[in-house]
Design a protein around this motif. Sequence first.
Motif, PDB file in Angstrom:
ATOM      1  N   THR A 129       3.275   3.672  14.942  1.00  0.00           N
ATOM      2  CA  THR A 129       1.823   3.497  14.922  1.00  0.00           C
ATOM      3  C   THR A 129       1.279   3.442  13.503  1.00  0.00           C
ATOM      4  N   ALA A 181       2.071   0.096  11.981  1.00  0.00           N
ATOM      5  CA  ALA A 181       1.284  -0.964  12.611  1.00  0.00           C
ATOM      6  C   ALA A 181      -0.180  -0.888  12.191  1.00  0.00           C
ATOM      7  N   LEU A 182      -0.727   0.325  12.101  1.00  0.00           N
ATOM      8  CA  LEU A 182      -2.142   0.464  11.757  1.00  0.00           C
ATOM      9  C   LEU A 182      -2.420   0.011  10.334  1.00  0.00           C
ATOM     10  N   LEU A 233      -4.703   6.695  15.457  1.00  0.00           N
ATOM     11  CA  LEU A 233      -5.659   5.669  15.850  1.00  0.00           C
ATOM     12  C   LEU A 233      -7.009   6.334  16.095  1.00  0.00           C
ATOM     13  N   THR A 288      -8.344   4.547   5.393  1.00  0.00           N
ATOM     14  CA  THR A 288      -7.236   4.753   6.313  1.00  0.00           C
ATOM     15  C   THR A 288      -6.122   5.571   5.661  1.00  0.00           C
ATOM     16  N   ARG A 343      -0.851  -2.267   8.692  1.00  0.00           N
ATOM     17  CA  ARG A 343      -0.857  -3.733   8.718  1.00  0.00           C
ATOM     18  C   ARG A 343      -2.133  -4.259   9.363  1.00  0.00           C
ATOM     19  N   TYR A 344      -2.560  -3.597  10.421  1.00  0.00           N
ATOM     20  CA  TYR A 344      -3.724  -4.055  11.190  1.00  0.00           C
ATOM     21  C   TYR A 344      -5.002  -4.016  10.348  1.00  0.00           C
ATOM     22  N   VAL A 345      -5.207  -2.920   9.615  1.00  0.00           N
ATOM     23  CA  VAL A 345      -6.476  -2.773   8.884  1.00  0.00           C
ATOM     24  C   VAL A 345      -6.599  -3.741   7.718  1.00  0.00           C
ATOM     25  N   SER A 346      -5.496  -4.375   7.320  1.00  0.00           N
ATOM     26  CA  SER A 346      -5.569  -5.327   6.209  1.00  0.00           C
ATOM     27  C   SER A 346      -6.349  -6.583   6.587  1.00  0.00           C
ATOM     28  N   SER A 347      -6.479  -6.846   7.900  1.00  0.00           N
ATOM     29  CA  SER A 347      -7.169  -8.066   8.309  1.00  0.00           C
ATOM     30  C   SER A 347      -8.044  -7.909   9.554  1.00  0.00           C
ATOM     31  N   HIS A 348      -8.225  -6.683  10.050  1.00  0.00           N
ATOM     32  CA  HIS A 348      -9.029  -6.459  11.245  1.00  0.00           C
ATOM     33  C   HIS A 348      -9.949  -5.254  11.066  1.00  0.00           C
ATOM     34  N   LYS A 352      -8.829   0.055   3.643  1.00  0.00           N
ATOM     35  CA  LYS A 352      -7.465   0.518   3.385  1.00  0.00           C
ATOM     36  C   LYS A 352      -7.464   1.912   2.759  1.00  0.00           C
TER      37      LYS A 352
END
Length: 274
Positions: A233, A236-237, A22, A185, A239-244, A182
Amino acid sequence: MDTLLLFKALILGIVEGLTEFLPISSTGHLIIIGSLLDYTDEQSKVFKIVIQLAAILAVCWFYRERIVRVVGGLGNDPAQRRFTGLLIVGFLPAAVLGLMFHSIIKNYLFNPLTVAGALIVGGLVILYVERKAYHPRVDSVEAMGWQDALKVGFAQAMAMFPGVSRSGATIMGGLIFGLSRKTATEFSFFLAIPTMFAATVYDVYKNWSLLHMADLPVFAVGFVASFVAAMLTVKALLRYVSSHDFTVFAWYRIVFGVIVLLTAQFGWVEWHAG
Protein backbone atom coordinates in the motif's frame (compact mmCIF):
# COMPACT_ATOMS: atom_id res chain seq x y z
CA MET A 1 -6.37 -24.09 16.25
CA ASP A 2 -9.73 -22.85 14.94
CA THR A 3 -9.45 -22.50 11.14
CA LEU A 4 -12.24 -19.91 11.07
CA LEU A 5 -10.37 -17.80 13.60
CA LEU A 6 -7.22 -17.96 11.47
CA PHE A 7 -9.28 -16.85 8.46
CA LYS A 8 -10.62 -13.89 10.44
CA ALA A 9 -7.05 -13.02 11.41
CA LEU A 10 -5.97 -13.11 7.77
CA ILE A 11 -8.83 -10.86 6.65
CA LEU A 12 -8.33 -8.32 9.43
CA GLY A 13 -4.55 -8.29 8.91
CA ILE A 14 -5.05 -7.47 5.23
CA VAL A 15 -7.62 -4.80 6.12
CA GLU A 16 -5.22 -3.16 8.58
CA GLY A 17 -2.32 -3.18 6.12
CA LEU A 18 -4.42 -1.81 3.27
CA THR A 19 -6.14 0.93 5.25
CA GLU A 20 -3.54 2.18 7.74
CA PHE A 21 -1.88 4.58 5.31
CA LEU A 22 -4.84 5.37 3.06
CA PRO A 23 -7.12 8.27 4.08
CA ILE A 24 -10.01 5.94 4.90
CA SER A 25 -9.39 5.04 8.58
CA SER A 26 -7.88 1.70 9.53
CA THR A 27 -9.38 1.84 13.02
CA GLY A 28 -12.81 2.46 11.56
CA HIS A 29 -12.48 -0.44 9.14
CA LEU A 30 -11.26 -2.81 11.87
CA ILE A 31 -14.24 -1.90 14.05
CA ILE A 32 -16.72 -2.43 11.20
CA ILE A 33 -15.12 -5.55 9.69
CA GLY A 34 -14.44 -6.97 13.16
CA SER A 35 -18.13 -6.58 13.98
CA LEU A 36 -19.15 -8.26 10.72
CA LEU A 37 -16.81 -11.18 11.46
CA ASP A 38 -18.02 -11.31 15.08
CA TYR A 39 -14.47 -10.83 16.33
CA THR A 40 -14.92 -8.28 19.11
CA ASP A 41 -13.89 -10.25 22.20
CA GLU A 42 -10.98 -9.60 24.55
CA GLN A 43 -8.51 -11.41 22.28
CA SER A 44 -9.40 -9.06 19.43
CA LYS A 45 -8.15 -6.06 21.43
CA VAL A 46 -4.61 -7.45 21.58
CA PHE A 47 -4.84 -8.74 18.01
CA LYS A 48 -5.52 -5.23 16.70
CA ILE A 49 -2.43 -3.98 18.55
CA VAL A 50 -0.30 -6.69 16.91
CA ILE A 51 -1.44 -5.99 13.36
CA GLN A 52 -1.05 -2.24 13.87
CA LEU A 53 2.55 -2.86 14.95
CA ALA A 54 3.07 -4.91 11.78
CA ALA A 55 1.86 -2.02 9.63
CA ILE A 56 4.21 0.50 11.22
CA LEU A 57 7.14 -1.94 10.97
CA ALA A 58 6.39 -2.16 7.25
CA VAL A 59 6.86 1.61 6.96
CA CYS A 60 10.07 1.38 8.99
CA TRP A 61 11.33 -1.25 6.56
CA PHE A 62 10.28 0.82 3.55
CA TYR A 63 12.17 3.86 4.87
CA ARG A 64 14.94 1.86 6.53
CA GLU A 65 17.76 3.70 4.75
CA ARG A 66 16.37 7.09 5.79
CA ILE A 67 15.85 5.91 9.37
CA VAL A 68 19.40 4.58 9.61
CA ARG A 69 20.68 7.88 8.19
CA VAL A 70 18.68 9.88 10.73
CA VAL A 71 19.74 7.79 13.71
CA GLY A 72 23.36 7.75 12.59
CA GLY A 73 23.39 11.51 12.07
CA LEU A 74 21.84 12.61 15.35
CA GLY A 75 25.24 13.24 16.87
CA ASN A 76 26.87 15.25 14.08
CA ASP A 77 24.39 16.10 11.32
CA PRO A 78 22.25 19.23 11.89
CA ALA A 79 19.86 18.25 9.08
CA GLN A 80 19.05 14.92 10.73
CA ARG A 81 18.63 16.54 14.15
CA ARG A 82 16.29 19.09 12.60
CA PHE A 83 14.25 16.36 10.92
CA THR A 84 13.99 14.47 14.22
CA GLY A 85 12.88 17.68 15.90
CA LEU A 86 10.09 18.11 13.35
CA LEU A 87 8.82 14.62 14.10
CA ILE A 88 8.88 15.29 17.85
CA VAL A 89 6.96 18.55 17.42
CA GLY A 90 4.41 16.85 15.15
CA PHE A 91 4.03 13.96 17.59
CA LEU A 92 3.37 16.02 20.74
CA PRO A 93 -0.28 17.09 20.15
CA ALA A 94 -1.50 13.52 19.66
CA ALA A 95 0.61 12.29 22.59
CA VAL A 96 -0.74 14.87 25.04
CA LEU A 97 -4.36 14.75 23.90
CA GLY A 98 -4.24 10.97 23.57
CA LEU A 99 -3.21 10.53 27.21
CA MET A 100 -5.99 12.91 28.27
CA PHE A 101 -8.86 11.42 26.28
CA HIS A 102 -7.82 7.85 25.33
CA SER A 103 -10.13 6.05 27.77
CA ILE A 104 -13.15 8.23 27.02
CA ILE A 105 -12.77 7.75 23.28
CA LYS A 106 -12.28 3.98 23.61
CA ASN A 107 -15.32 3.58 25.85
CA TYR A 108 -17.82 5.75 24.01
CA LEU A 109 -16.78 6.16 20.36
CA PHE A 110 -15.45 2.76 19.27
CA ASN A 111 -18.58 1.48 17.57
CA PRO A 112 -19.61 1.05 13.91
CA LEU A 113 -22.21 3.82 13.88
CA THR A 114 -19.93 6.61 15.13
CA VAL A 115 -17.30 5.32 12.71
CA ALA A 116 -19.79 5.48 9.82
CA GLY A 117 -20.63 9.08 10.69
CA ALA A 118 -16.95 10.02 10.85
CA LEU A 119 -16.29 8.30 7.52
CA ILE A 120 -19.00 10.40 5.85
CA VAL A 121 -17.93 13.69 7.43
CA GLY A 122 -14.28 12.97 6.63
CA GLY A 123 -15.17 12.19 3.03
CA LEU A 124 -16.98 15.52 2.69
CA VAL A 125 -13.95 17.32 4.16
CA ILE A 126 -11.64 15.64 1.64
CA LEU A 127 -13.93 16.68 -1.22
CA TYR A 128 -13.90 20.25 0.06
CA VAL A 129 -10.12 20.36 0.42
CA GLU A 130 -9.54 18.84 -3.00
CA ARG A 131 -11.78 21.41 -4.69
CA LYS A 132 -9.95 24.33 -3.15
CA ALA A 133 -7.01 25.76 -5.10
CA TYR A 134 -4.25 25.37 -2.51
CA HIS A 135 -0.83 26.56 -3.67
CA PRO A 136 1.95 24.65 -1.91
CA ARG A 137 4.82 26.66 -0.44
CA VAL A 138 6.71 23.63 0.97
CA ASP A 139 7.83 21.07 -1.60
CA SER A 140 9.86 18.68 0.59
CA VAL A 141 9.89 17.37 4.14
CA GLU A 142 13.33 18.93 4.61
CA ALA A 143 11.90 22.38 3.84
CA MET A 144 9.23 22.19 6.55
CA GLY A 145 9.38 24.48 9.58
CA TRP A 146 8.44 23.62 13.15
CA GLN A 147 5.19 25.55 12.73
CA ASP A 148 4.28 23.30 9.79
CA ALA A 149 5.02 20.19 11.85
CA LEU A 150 2.97 21.47 14.79
CA LYS A 151 -0.04 22.26 12.62
CA VAL A 152 0.07 18.82 11.02
CA GLY A 153 0.46 17.34 14.50
CA PHE A 154 -2.78 18.96 15.65
CA ALA A 155 -4.48 17.70 12.49
CA GLN A 156 -3.24 14.20 13.33
CA ALA A 157 -4.72 14.49 16.83
CA MET A 158 -8.19 14.73 15.29
CA ALA A 159 -7.79 11.11 14.20
CA MET A 160 -8.23 9.97 17.80
CA PHE A 161 -11.91 9.98 16.84
CA PRO A 162 -12.36 6.56 15.16
CA GLY A 163 -13.25 6.85 11.52
CA VAL A 164 -11.43 10.13 10.91
CA SER A 165 -8.21 8.48 9.61
CA ARG A 166 -4.78 9.43 10.90
CA SER A 167 -3.26 9.56 7.42
CA GLY A 168 -6.27 11.40 6.04
CA ALA A 169 -6.10 14.05 8.76
CA THR A 170 -2.36 14.60 8.39
CA ILE A 171 -2.37 14.65 4.58
CA MET A 172 -5.39 16.94 4.25
CA GLY A 173 -4.06 19.11 7.06
CA GLY A 174 -0.72 19.29 5.29
CA LEU A 175 -2.38 20.42 2.05
CA ILE A 176 -4.36 23.12 3.87
CA PHE A 177 -1.24 24.35 5.66
CA GLY A 178 0.80 24.70 2.47
CA LEU A 179 2.59 21.37 1.99
CA SER A 180 2.75 19.81 -1.44
CA ARG A 181 0.81 16.57 -1.90
CA LYS A 182 3.98 14.45 -1.93
CA THR A 183 5.43 16.26 1.11
CA ALA A 184 2.20 15.90 3.10
CA THR A 185 2.02 12.19 2.27
CA GLU A 186 5.66 11.47 3.14
CA PHE A 187 5.50 13.43 6.41
CA SER A 188 2.33 11.51 7.27
CA PHE A 189 4.28 8.26 6.86
CA PHE A 190 7.23 9.48 8.95
CA LEU A 191 4.97 10.91 11.66
CA ALA A 192 3.16 7.58 11.87
CA ILE A 193 6.31 5.90 13.21
CA PRO A 194 6.58 7.59 16.64
CA THR A 195 2.81 8.03 16.92
CA MET A 196 1.91 4.41 16.27
CA PHE A 197 4.81 3.01 18.27
CA ALA A 198 3.72 5.09 21.27
CA ALA A 199 0.09 4.01 20.83
CA THR A 200 1.15 0.38 20.57
CA VAL A 201 3.30 0.50 23.72
CA TYR A 202 0.48 2.21 25.63
CA ASP A 203 -2.12 -0.32 24.46
CA VAL A 204 0.14 -3.26 25.31
CA TYR A 205 0.63 -1.80 28.80
CA LYS A 206 -3.13 -1.39 29.24
CA ASN A 207 -3.94 -4.88 27.93
CA TRP A 208 -0.93 -6.87 29.18
CA SER A 209 -3.12 -9.34 31.07
CA LEU A 210 -4.81 -10.36 27.80
CA LEU A 211 -1.60 -11.65 26.20
CA HIS A 212 -1.52 -15.46 25.97
CA MET A 213 0.92 -17.77 24.18
CA ALA A 214 -2.00 -19.84 22.89
CA ASP A 215 -3.01 -16.92 20.68
CA LEU A 216 0.37 -16.80 18.93
CA PRO A 217 -0.74 -18.54 15.67
CA VAL A 218 -3.64 -16.11 15.24
CA PHE A 219 -1.41 -13.12 15.90
CA ALA A 220 1.28 -14.45 13.54
CA VAL A 221 -1.17 -14.79 10.64
CA GLY A 222 -2.52 -11.29 11.18
CA PHE A 223 0.96 -9.83 11.61
CA VAL A 224 2.32 -11.23 8.35
CA ALA A 225 -0.82 -10.27 6.40
CA SER A 226 -0.73 -6.73 7.75
CA PHE A 227 3.00 -6.28 7.08
CA VAL A 228 2.78 -7.43 3.46
CA ALA A 229 -0.39 -5.46 2.72
CA ALA A 230 1.07 -2.30 4.29
CA MET A 231 4.28 -2.56 2.26
CA LEU A 232 2.32 -2.85 -0.98
CA THR A 233 0.00 0.00 0.00
CA VAL A 234 2.78 2.47 0.87
CA LYS A 235 4.51 1.88 -2.45
CA ALA A 236 1.26 2.18 -4.38
CA LEU A 237 0.12 5.33 -2.56
CA LEU A 238 3.38 7.17 -3.20
CA ARG A 239 3.03 6.41 -6.90
CA TYR A 240 -0.64 7.37 -6.86
CA VAL A 241 -0.22 10.81 -5.28
CA SER A 242 2.30 11.84 -7.94
CA SER A 243 -0.53 12.20 -10.45
CA HIS A 244 -3.87 11.88 -8.61
CA ASP A 245 -5.83 13.56 -5.83
CA PHE A 246 -7.79 11.86 -3.02
CA THR A 247 -11.31 12.35 -4.37
CA VAL A 248 -11.80 8.63 -4.99
CA PHE A 249 -11.07 7.93 -1.31
CA ALA A 250 -13.56 10.61 -0.27
CA TRP A 251 -16.37 8.99 -2.25
CA TYR A 252 -15.40 5.56 -0.95
CA ARG A 253 -15.67 6.86 2.64
CA ILE A 254 -19.07 8.42 2.00
CA VAL A 255 -20.54 5.35 0.27
CA PHE A 256 -19.15 2.95 2.87
CA GLY A 257 -20.41 5.09 5.75
CA VAL A 258 -23.89 5.41 4.23
CA ILE A 259 -24.10 1.64 3.69
CA VAL A 260 -23.25 0.98 7.36
CA LEU A 261 -25.87 3.48 8.55
CA LEU A 262 -28.51 2.03 6.23
CA THR A 263 -27.84 -1.52 7.40
CA ALA A 264 -28.26 -0.34 10.99
CA GLN A 265 -31.39 1.68 10.23
CA PHE A 266 -33.18 -1.20 8.51
CA GLY A 267 -31.85 -3.91 10.79
CA TRP A 268 -29.96 -5.76 8.07
CA VAL A 269 -26.85 -6.08 10.26
CA GLU A 270 -26.64 -6.25 14.04
CA TRP A 271 -23.59 -4.12 14.76
CA HIS A 272 -21.44 -4.57 17.87
CA ALA A 273 -18.81 -2.35 19.44
CA GLY A 274 -15.30 -3.16 18.26
